[in-house]
Design a protein around this motif. Structure first.
Motif, short mmCIF file in Angstrom:
data_model
loop_
_atom_site.label_atom_id
_atom_site.label_comp_id
_atom_site.label_asym_id
_atom_site.label_seq_id
_atom_site.Cartn_x
_atom_site.Cartn_y
_atom_site.Cartn_z
N SER A 63 1.03 -1.26 -0.03
CA SER A 63 0.06 0.06 -0.06
C SER A 63 0.74 1.39 -0.29
O SER A 63 0.27 2.27 -0.34
CB SER A 63 -0.90 0.01 1.36
N VAL A 64 2.21 1.27 0.32
CA VAL A 64 2.98 2.29 0.39
C VAL A 64 4.25 2.29 -0.51
O VAL A 64 4.86 3.27 -0.77
CB VAL A 64 3.51 2.70 1.91
N LYS A 65 4.49 1.23 -1.03
CA LYS A 65 5.41 1.17 -1.93
C LYS A 65 5.56 2.04 -3.21
O LYS A 65 4.52 2.34 -3.83
CB LYS A 65 5.51 -0.37 -2.58
N GLY A 66 6.59 2.79 -3.36
CA GLY A 66 6.77 3.70 -4.36
C GLY A 66 6.39 5.27 -3.62
O GLY A 66 6.51 6.10 -4.36
N ARG A 67 5.79 5.23 -2.72
CA ARG A 67 5.48 6.61 -2.11
C ARG A 67 6.22 6.82 -0.97
O ARG A 67 6.67 7.82 -0.33
CB ARG A 67 4.06 6.61 -1.80
N PHE A 68 6.58 5.69 0.15
CA PHE A 68 7.35 5.92 1.30
C PHE A 68 8.65 5.36 1.08
O PHE A 68 8.94 4.56 0.35
CB PHE A 68 6.61 5.02 2.53
N THR A 69 9.75 6.11 1.82
CA THR A 69 10.93 5.41 1.63
C THR A 69 11.49 5.57 3.27
O THR A 69 11.39 6.45 4.07
CB THR A 69 11.94 6.62 1.20
N ILE A 70 11.97 4.29 3.88
CA ILE A 70 12.59 4.17 5.01
C ILE A 70 13.99 4.17 4.92
O ILE A 70 14.55 3.83 3.92
CB ILE A 70 11.93 2.86 5.62
N SER A 71 14.53 4.91 5.97
CA SER A 71 16.06 5.04 5.97
C SER A 71 16.74 5.18 7.30
O SER A 71 15.72 5.58 8.10
CB SER A 71 16.48 6.27 5.19
N ARG A 72 18.09 5.05 7.62
CA ARG A 72 18.38 5.08 8.84
C ARG A 72 19.81 5.76 8.90
O ARG A 72 20.52 5.75 8.01
CB ARG A 72 18.37 3.65 9.58
N ASP A 73 19.94 6.31 10.01
CA ASP A 73 21.27 7.08 10.44
C ASP A 73 21.97 6.44 11.50
O ASP A 73 21.57 6.91 12.66
CB ASP A 73 21.32 8.56 10.40
N ASN A 74 22.84 5.58 11.41
CA ASN A 74 23.02 4.76 12.73
C ASN A 74 24.14 5.54 13.59
O ASN A 74 24.21 5.29 14.78
CB ASN A 74 23.78 3.55 12.39
N ALA A 75 24.74 6.74 13.00
CA ALA A 75 25.46 7.31 13.91
C ALA A 75 24.68 8.19 14.69
O ALA A 75 25.02 8.72 16.05
CB ALA A 75 26.36 8.52 13.13
N LYS A 76 23.24 8.37 14.35
CA LYS A 76 22.51 9.30 15.26
C LYS A 76 21.44 8.30 15.84
O LYS A 76 20.64 8.61 16.42
CB LYS A 76 21.83 10.39 14.32
N ASN A 77 21.41 6.98 15.62
CA ASN A 77 20.67 6.01 16.29
C ASN A 77 19.05 6.63 15.80
O ASN A 77 18.56 6.65 16.79
CB ASN A 77 20.84 5.93 17.66
#
Length: 124
Positions: A63-77
């Protein structure tokens, strides 16, 4: 113990964008999968997206593919959820969660720590 705090929710018109953040503290998230879930009134909590520790593996609900993007910054947790082209049906409380595992999961019960949630409301 891990503490998670979400932020970035709010009211937006259909077609707009929001960026959610989830800041973690209390323990390094090495080897933790991070996930986003959402729960609309009267509905069960549902999987939205997940990301591996390295950030190389990401998974999305259809339902969210192509519209939402997940990411992470491990230095900032911190893990993020960029939400574009929002629809009224995206309206829900959004939660981040962690899973100490090398594999992702879409079942809420398999995630060990949860944030308090942040409200996202999309008006038509």
């Amino acid at each position: 113990q891990v503490q998670l705090v979400e932020s970035g929710g709010g009211l937006v018109q259909a077609g707009g964008s929001l960026r959610l953040s989830c800041a973690a503290s209390g323990r390094t998230l090495r080897r933790y999968y991070m996930g986003w879930f959402r729960q609309a009134p009267g509905k069960e909590r549902e999987f939205v997206a997940a990301i591996s520790w390295s950030g190389l593996n990401t998974y999305y609900a259809d339902s969210v593919k192509g519209r939402f993007t997940i990411s992470r910054d491990n230095a900032k947790n911190t893990v993020y959820l960029q939400m574009n082209s929002l629809k009224p049906e995206d309206t829900a409380v959004y939660y981040c969660a962690t899973r100490h595992s090398a594999s992702y999961a879409t079942t809420p019960a398999l995630y060990e720590y949860w944030g308090q949630g942040t409200q996202v409301t999309v008006s038509s």
